[in-house]
Design a protein around this motif. Structure first.
Motif, PDB file in Angstrom:
ATOM      1  N   PHE A  14      52.212   0.642  96.581  1.00  0.00           N
ATOM      2  CA  PHE A  14      51.816   1.335  95.346  1.00  0.00           C
ATOM      3  C   PHE A  14      51.140   0.323  94.436  1.00  0.00           C
ATOM      4  O   PHE A  14      51.273  -0.885  94.619  1.00  0.00           O
ATOM      5  CB  PHE A  14      53.034   1.954  94.667  1.00  0.00           C
ATOM      6  CG  PHE A  14      53.982   0.942  94.078  1.00  0.00           C
ATOM      7  CD1 PHE A  14      53.911   0.609  92.733  1.00  0.00           C
ATOM      8  CD2 PHE A  14      54.923   0.295  94.875  1.00  0.00           C
ATOM      9  CE1 PHE A  14      54.774  -0.321  92.189  1.00  0.00           C
ATOM     10  CE2 PHE A  14      55.787  -0.639  94.340  1.00  0.00           C
ATOM     11  CZ  PHE A  14      55.714  -0.959  92.994  1.00  0.00           C
ATOM     12  N   LYS A  15      50.395   0.854  93.465  1.00  0.00           N
ATOM     13  CA  LYS A  15      49.714  -0.012  92.505  1.00  0.00           C
ATOM     14  C   LYS A  15      50.548  -0.102  91.234  1.00  0.00           C
ATOM     15  O   LYS A  15      51.004   0.906  90.702  1.00  0.00           O
ATOM     16  CB  LYS A  15      48.320   0.521  92.186  1.00  0.00           C
ATOM     17  CG  LYS A  15      47.332   0.378  93.340  1.00  0.00           C
ATOM     18  CD  LYS A  15      45.931   0.774  92.905  1.00  0.00           C
ATOM     19  CE  LYS A  15      44.933   0.593  94.046  1.00  0.00           C
ATOM     20  NZ  LYS A  15      44.757  -0.806  94.398  1.00  0.00           N
ATOM     21  N   ASP A  16      50.767  -1.359  90.776  1.00  0.00           N
ATOM     22  CA  ASP A  16      51.531  -1.519  89.537  1.00  0.00           C
ATOM     23  C   ASP A  16      50.612  -1.386  88.329  1.00  0.00           C
ATOM     24  O   ASP A  16      49.430  -1.044  88.451  1.00  0.00           O
ATOM     25  CB  ASP A  16      52.252  -2.877  89.538  1.00  0.00           C
ATOM     26  CG  ASP A  16      51.289  -4.044  89.665  1.00  0.00           C
ATOM     27  OD1 ASP A  16      50.076  -3.840  89.508  1.00  0.00           O
ATOM     28  OD2 ASP A  16      51.760  -5.179  89.940  1.00  0.00           O
ATOM     29  N   SER A  17      51.160  -1.667  87.144  1.00  0.00           N
ATOM     30  CA  SER A  17      50.404  -1.480  85.903  1.00  0.00           C
ATOM     31  C   SER A  17      49.178  -2.389  85.812  1.00  0.00           C
ATOM     32  O   SER A  17      48.205  -2.059  85.137  1.00  0.00           O
ATOM     33  CB  SER A  17      51.305  -1.729  84.693  1.00  0.00           C
ATOM     34  OG  SER A  17      51.867  -3.047  84.777  1.00  0.00           O
ATOM     35  N   SER A  18      49.217  -3.519  86.538  1.00  0.00           N
ATOM     36  CA  SER A  18      48.067  -4.427  86.505  1.00  0.00           C
ATOM     37  C   SER A  18      47.040  -4.114  87.581  1.00  0.00           C
ATOM     38  O   SER A  18      46.029  -4.789  87.698  1.00  0.00           O
ATOM     39  CB  SER A  18      48.553  -5.876  86.671  1.00  0.00           C
ATOM     40  OG  SER A  18      49.184  -6.045  87.933  1.00  0.00           O
ATOM     41  N   GLN A  20      47.625  -4.231  90.873  1.00  0.00           N
ATOM     42  CA  GLN A  20      47.867  -4.943  92.120  1.00  0.00           C
ATOM     43  C   GLN A  20      48.725  -4.104  93.069  1.00  0.00           C
ATOM     44  O   GLN A  20      49.600  -3.362  92.619  1.00  0.00           O
ATOM     45  CB  GLN A  20      48.573  -6.266  91.838  1.00  0.00           C
ATOM     46  CG  GLN A  20      47.710  -7.279  91.099  1.00  0.00           C
ATOM     47  CD  GLN A  20      48.423  -8.592  90.900  1.00  0.00           C
ATOM     48  OE1 GLN A  20      49.635  -8.665  91.030  1.00  0.00           O
ATOM     49  NE2 GLN A  20      47.674  -9.634  90.571  1.00  0.00           N
ATOM     50  N   SER A  21      48.466  -4.231  94.365  1.00  0.00           N
ATOM     51  CA  SER A  21      49.239  -3.486  95.361  1.00  0.00           C
ATOM     52  C   SER A  21      50.550  -4.209  95.629  1.00  0.00           C
ATOM     53  O   SER A  21      50.568  -5.428  95.815  1.00  0.00           O
ATOM     54  CB  SER A  21      48.456  -3.361  96.667  1.00  0.00           C
ATOM     55  OG  SER A  21      47.290  -2.583  96.481  1.00  0.00           O
ATOM     56  N   ARG A  22      51.627  -3.434  95.647  1.00  0.00           N
ATOM     57  CA  ARG A  22      52.953  -4.007  95.913  1.00  0.00           C
ATOM     58  C   ARG A  22      53.676  -3.151  96.946  1.00  0.00           C
ATOM     59  O   ARG A  22      53.415  -1.961  97.077  1.00  0.00           O
ATOM     60  CB  ARG A  22      53.780  -4.095  94.634  1.00  0.00           C
ATOM     61  CG  ARG A  22      53.200  -5.049  93.605  1.00  0.00           C
ATOM     62  CD  ARG A  22      54.159  -5.241  92.442  1.00  0.00           C
ATOM     63  NE  ARG A  22      53.634  -6.180  91.464  1.00  0.00           N
ATOM     64  CZ  ARG A  22      53.708  -7.511  91.584  1.00  0.00           C
ATOM     65  NH1 ARG A  22      54.313  -8.039  92.636  1.00  0.00           N
ATOM     66  NH2 ARG A  22      53.196  -8.303  90.649  1.00  0.00           N
ATOM     67  N   ARG A  24      56.502  -0.982  98.388  1.00  0.00           N
ATOM     68  CA  ARG A  24      57.474  -0.066  97.797  1.00  0.00           C
ATOM     69  C   ARG A  24      58.851  -0.289  98.438  1.00  0.00           C
ATOM     70  O   ARG A  24      58.966  -0.397  99.649  1.00  0.00           O
ATOM     71  CB  ARG A  24      57.049   1.378  98.012  1.00  0.00           C
ATOM     72  CG  ARG A  24      57.929   2.407  97.286  1.00  0.00           C
ATOM     73  CD  ARG A  24      57.457   3.818  97.569  1.00  0.00           C
ATOM     74  NE  ARG A  24      56.105   4.035  97.105  1.00  0.00           N
ATOM     75  CZ  ARG A  24      55.764   4.321  95.837  1.00  0.00           C
ATOM     76  NH1 ARG A  24      56.719   4.404  94.907  1.00  0.00           N
ATOM     77  NH2 ARG A  24      54.511   4.513  95.495  1.00  0.00           N
TER      78      ARG A  24
END
Length: 243
Positions: A14-18, A20-22, A24
């Motif tokens: 998933f994409k965080d607030s910045s 970037q892909s992280r 899950r």
């Protein structure tokens, strides 16, 4: 349907607030029952090595213990089953001592553990085979005369006589302490030690008999005997070697 869980081996992102892909979720490690047992076995082996190091006053401290323990961990895979931990630990420490060129023979370890050097030597040779050390400089560089005494004695006497073998082993240990092993082949030292031990226990063999068994010429055997006679140990009696 009261509850439904969906499991998958494929990771999701998933994409965080910045932006970037992280990944899950979290990666959860599953503890294996065998890992705890292996850790306990490794610790037991290290404890045995530590006790032998301190009992024999082997120099090197943690370095020699770690080296021996690394050999022990390799042996755990397919060698320790059916063998005493003490025997395997002593063999691993002996390999580490040879690697570090420390002045110890197998008889030093067998004396400390109160076991036959023949038994410990068998474990050591089998361990070298498993660890593929047969042609390694660790094994080939220095040859321990203790590994040959029992075989030579049995070939000479036609039977096993532990009293003769033990006396010969202690004579070899004395030769080692007096630096007689340096630069000399073990067969000559074994022959000299076996000749003295056999005569001490009432076996009247000639130098030619001994030379034929250990495969050296009589002149070499005579030289080793003269060299031993000139050491401090050469004046000791049989009773002193047996005690």
């Amino acid at each position: 349907v009261i509850d439904q869980d969906m499991y998958t081996e494929e990771p999701t992102f998933f994409k965080d607030s910045s932006g970037q892909s992280r990944l899950r979720g979290h990666i959860i490690g599953i503890a294996k029952g065998g890992s705890l047992s292996r850790e306990r076995t490794e610790e037991k082996g290290r404890d045995e090595i530590w006790q032998i190091v301190h009992g024999l006053h082997v120099s090197g401290g943690d370095d020699i213990i770690c080296t021996a323990h690394n050999f022990y961990k390799l042996a755990l895979d397919n060698f320790t089953r059916g063998r005493r931990t003490t025997h395997v630990a002593a063999s691993c420490l002996y390999i580490a001592c040879r690697r570090s060129e420390k002045p110890y023979l197998l008889i030093d370890f067998s004396d400390y553990l109160h076991i036959s050097v023949y038994v410990l030597g068998a474990v050591f040779l089998q361990l070298c085979q498993v660890l593929l050390l047969g042609e390694h400089p660790i094994v080939q560089k220095l040859v321990d005369p203790s590994l040959f005494i029992h075989r030579f004695a049995e070939r000479l006497l036609g039977k096993r006589d532990n009293a003769v073998s033990d006396t010969a082993l202690r004579i070899v240990a004395s030769m080692k302490r007096d630096w007689m092993q340096t630069g000399r082949k073990p067969s000559g030292l074994c022959g000299a030690a076996l000749y003295i031990a056999a005569l001490s226990h009432g076996y009247m063999y000639t130098k030619a008999d001994i030379a034929a068994v250990v495969h050296v010429c009589e002149a070499t055997l005579f030289k080793r005997l003269i060299e031993f006679e000139n050491t401090d140990s050469g004046s000791l009696t049989v009773c002193m070697y047996s005690s």
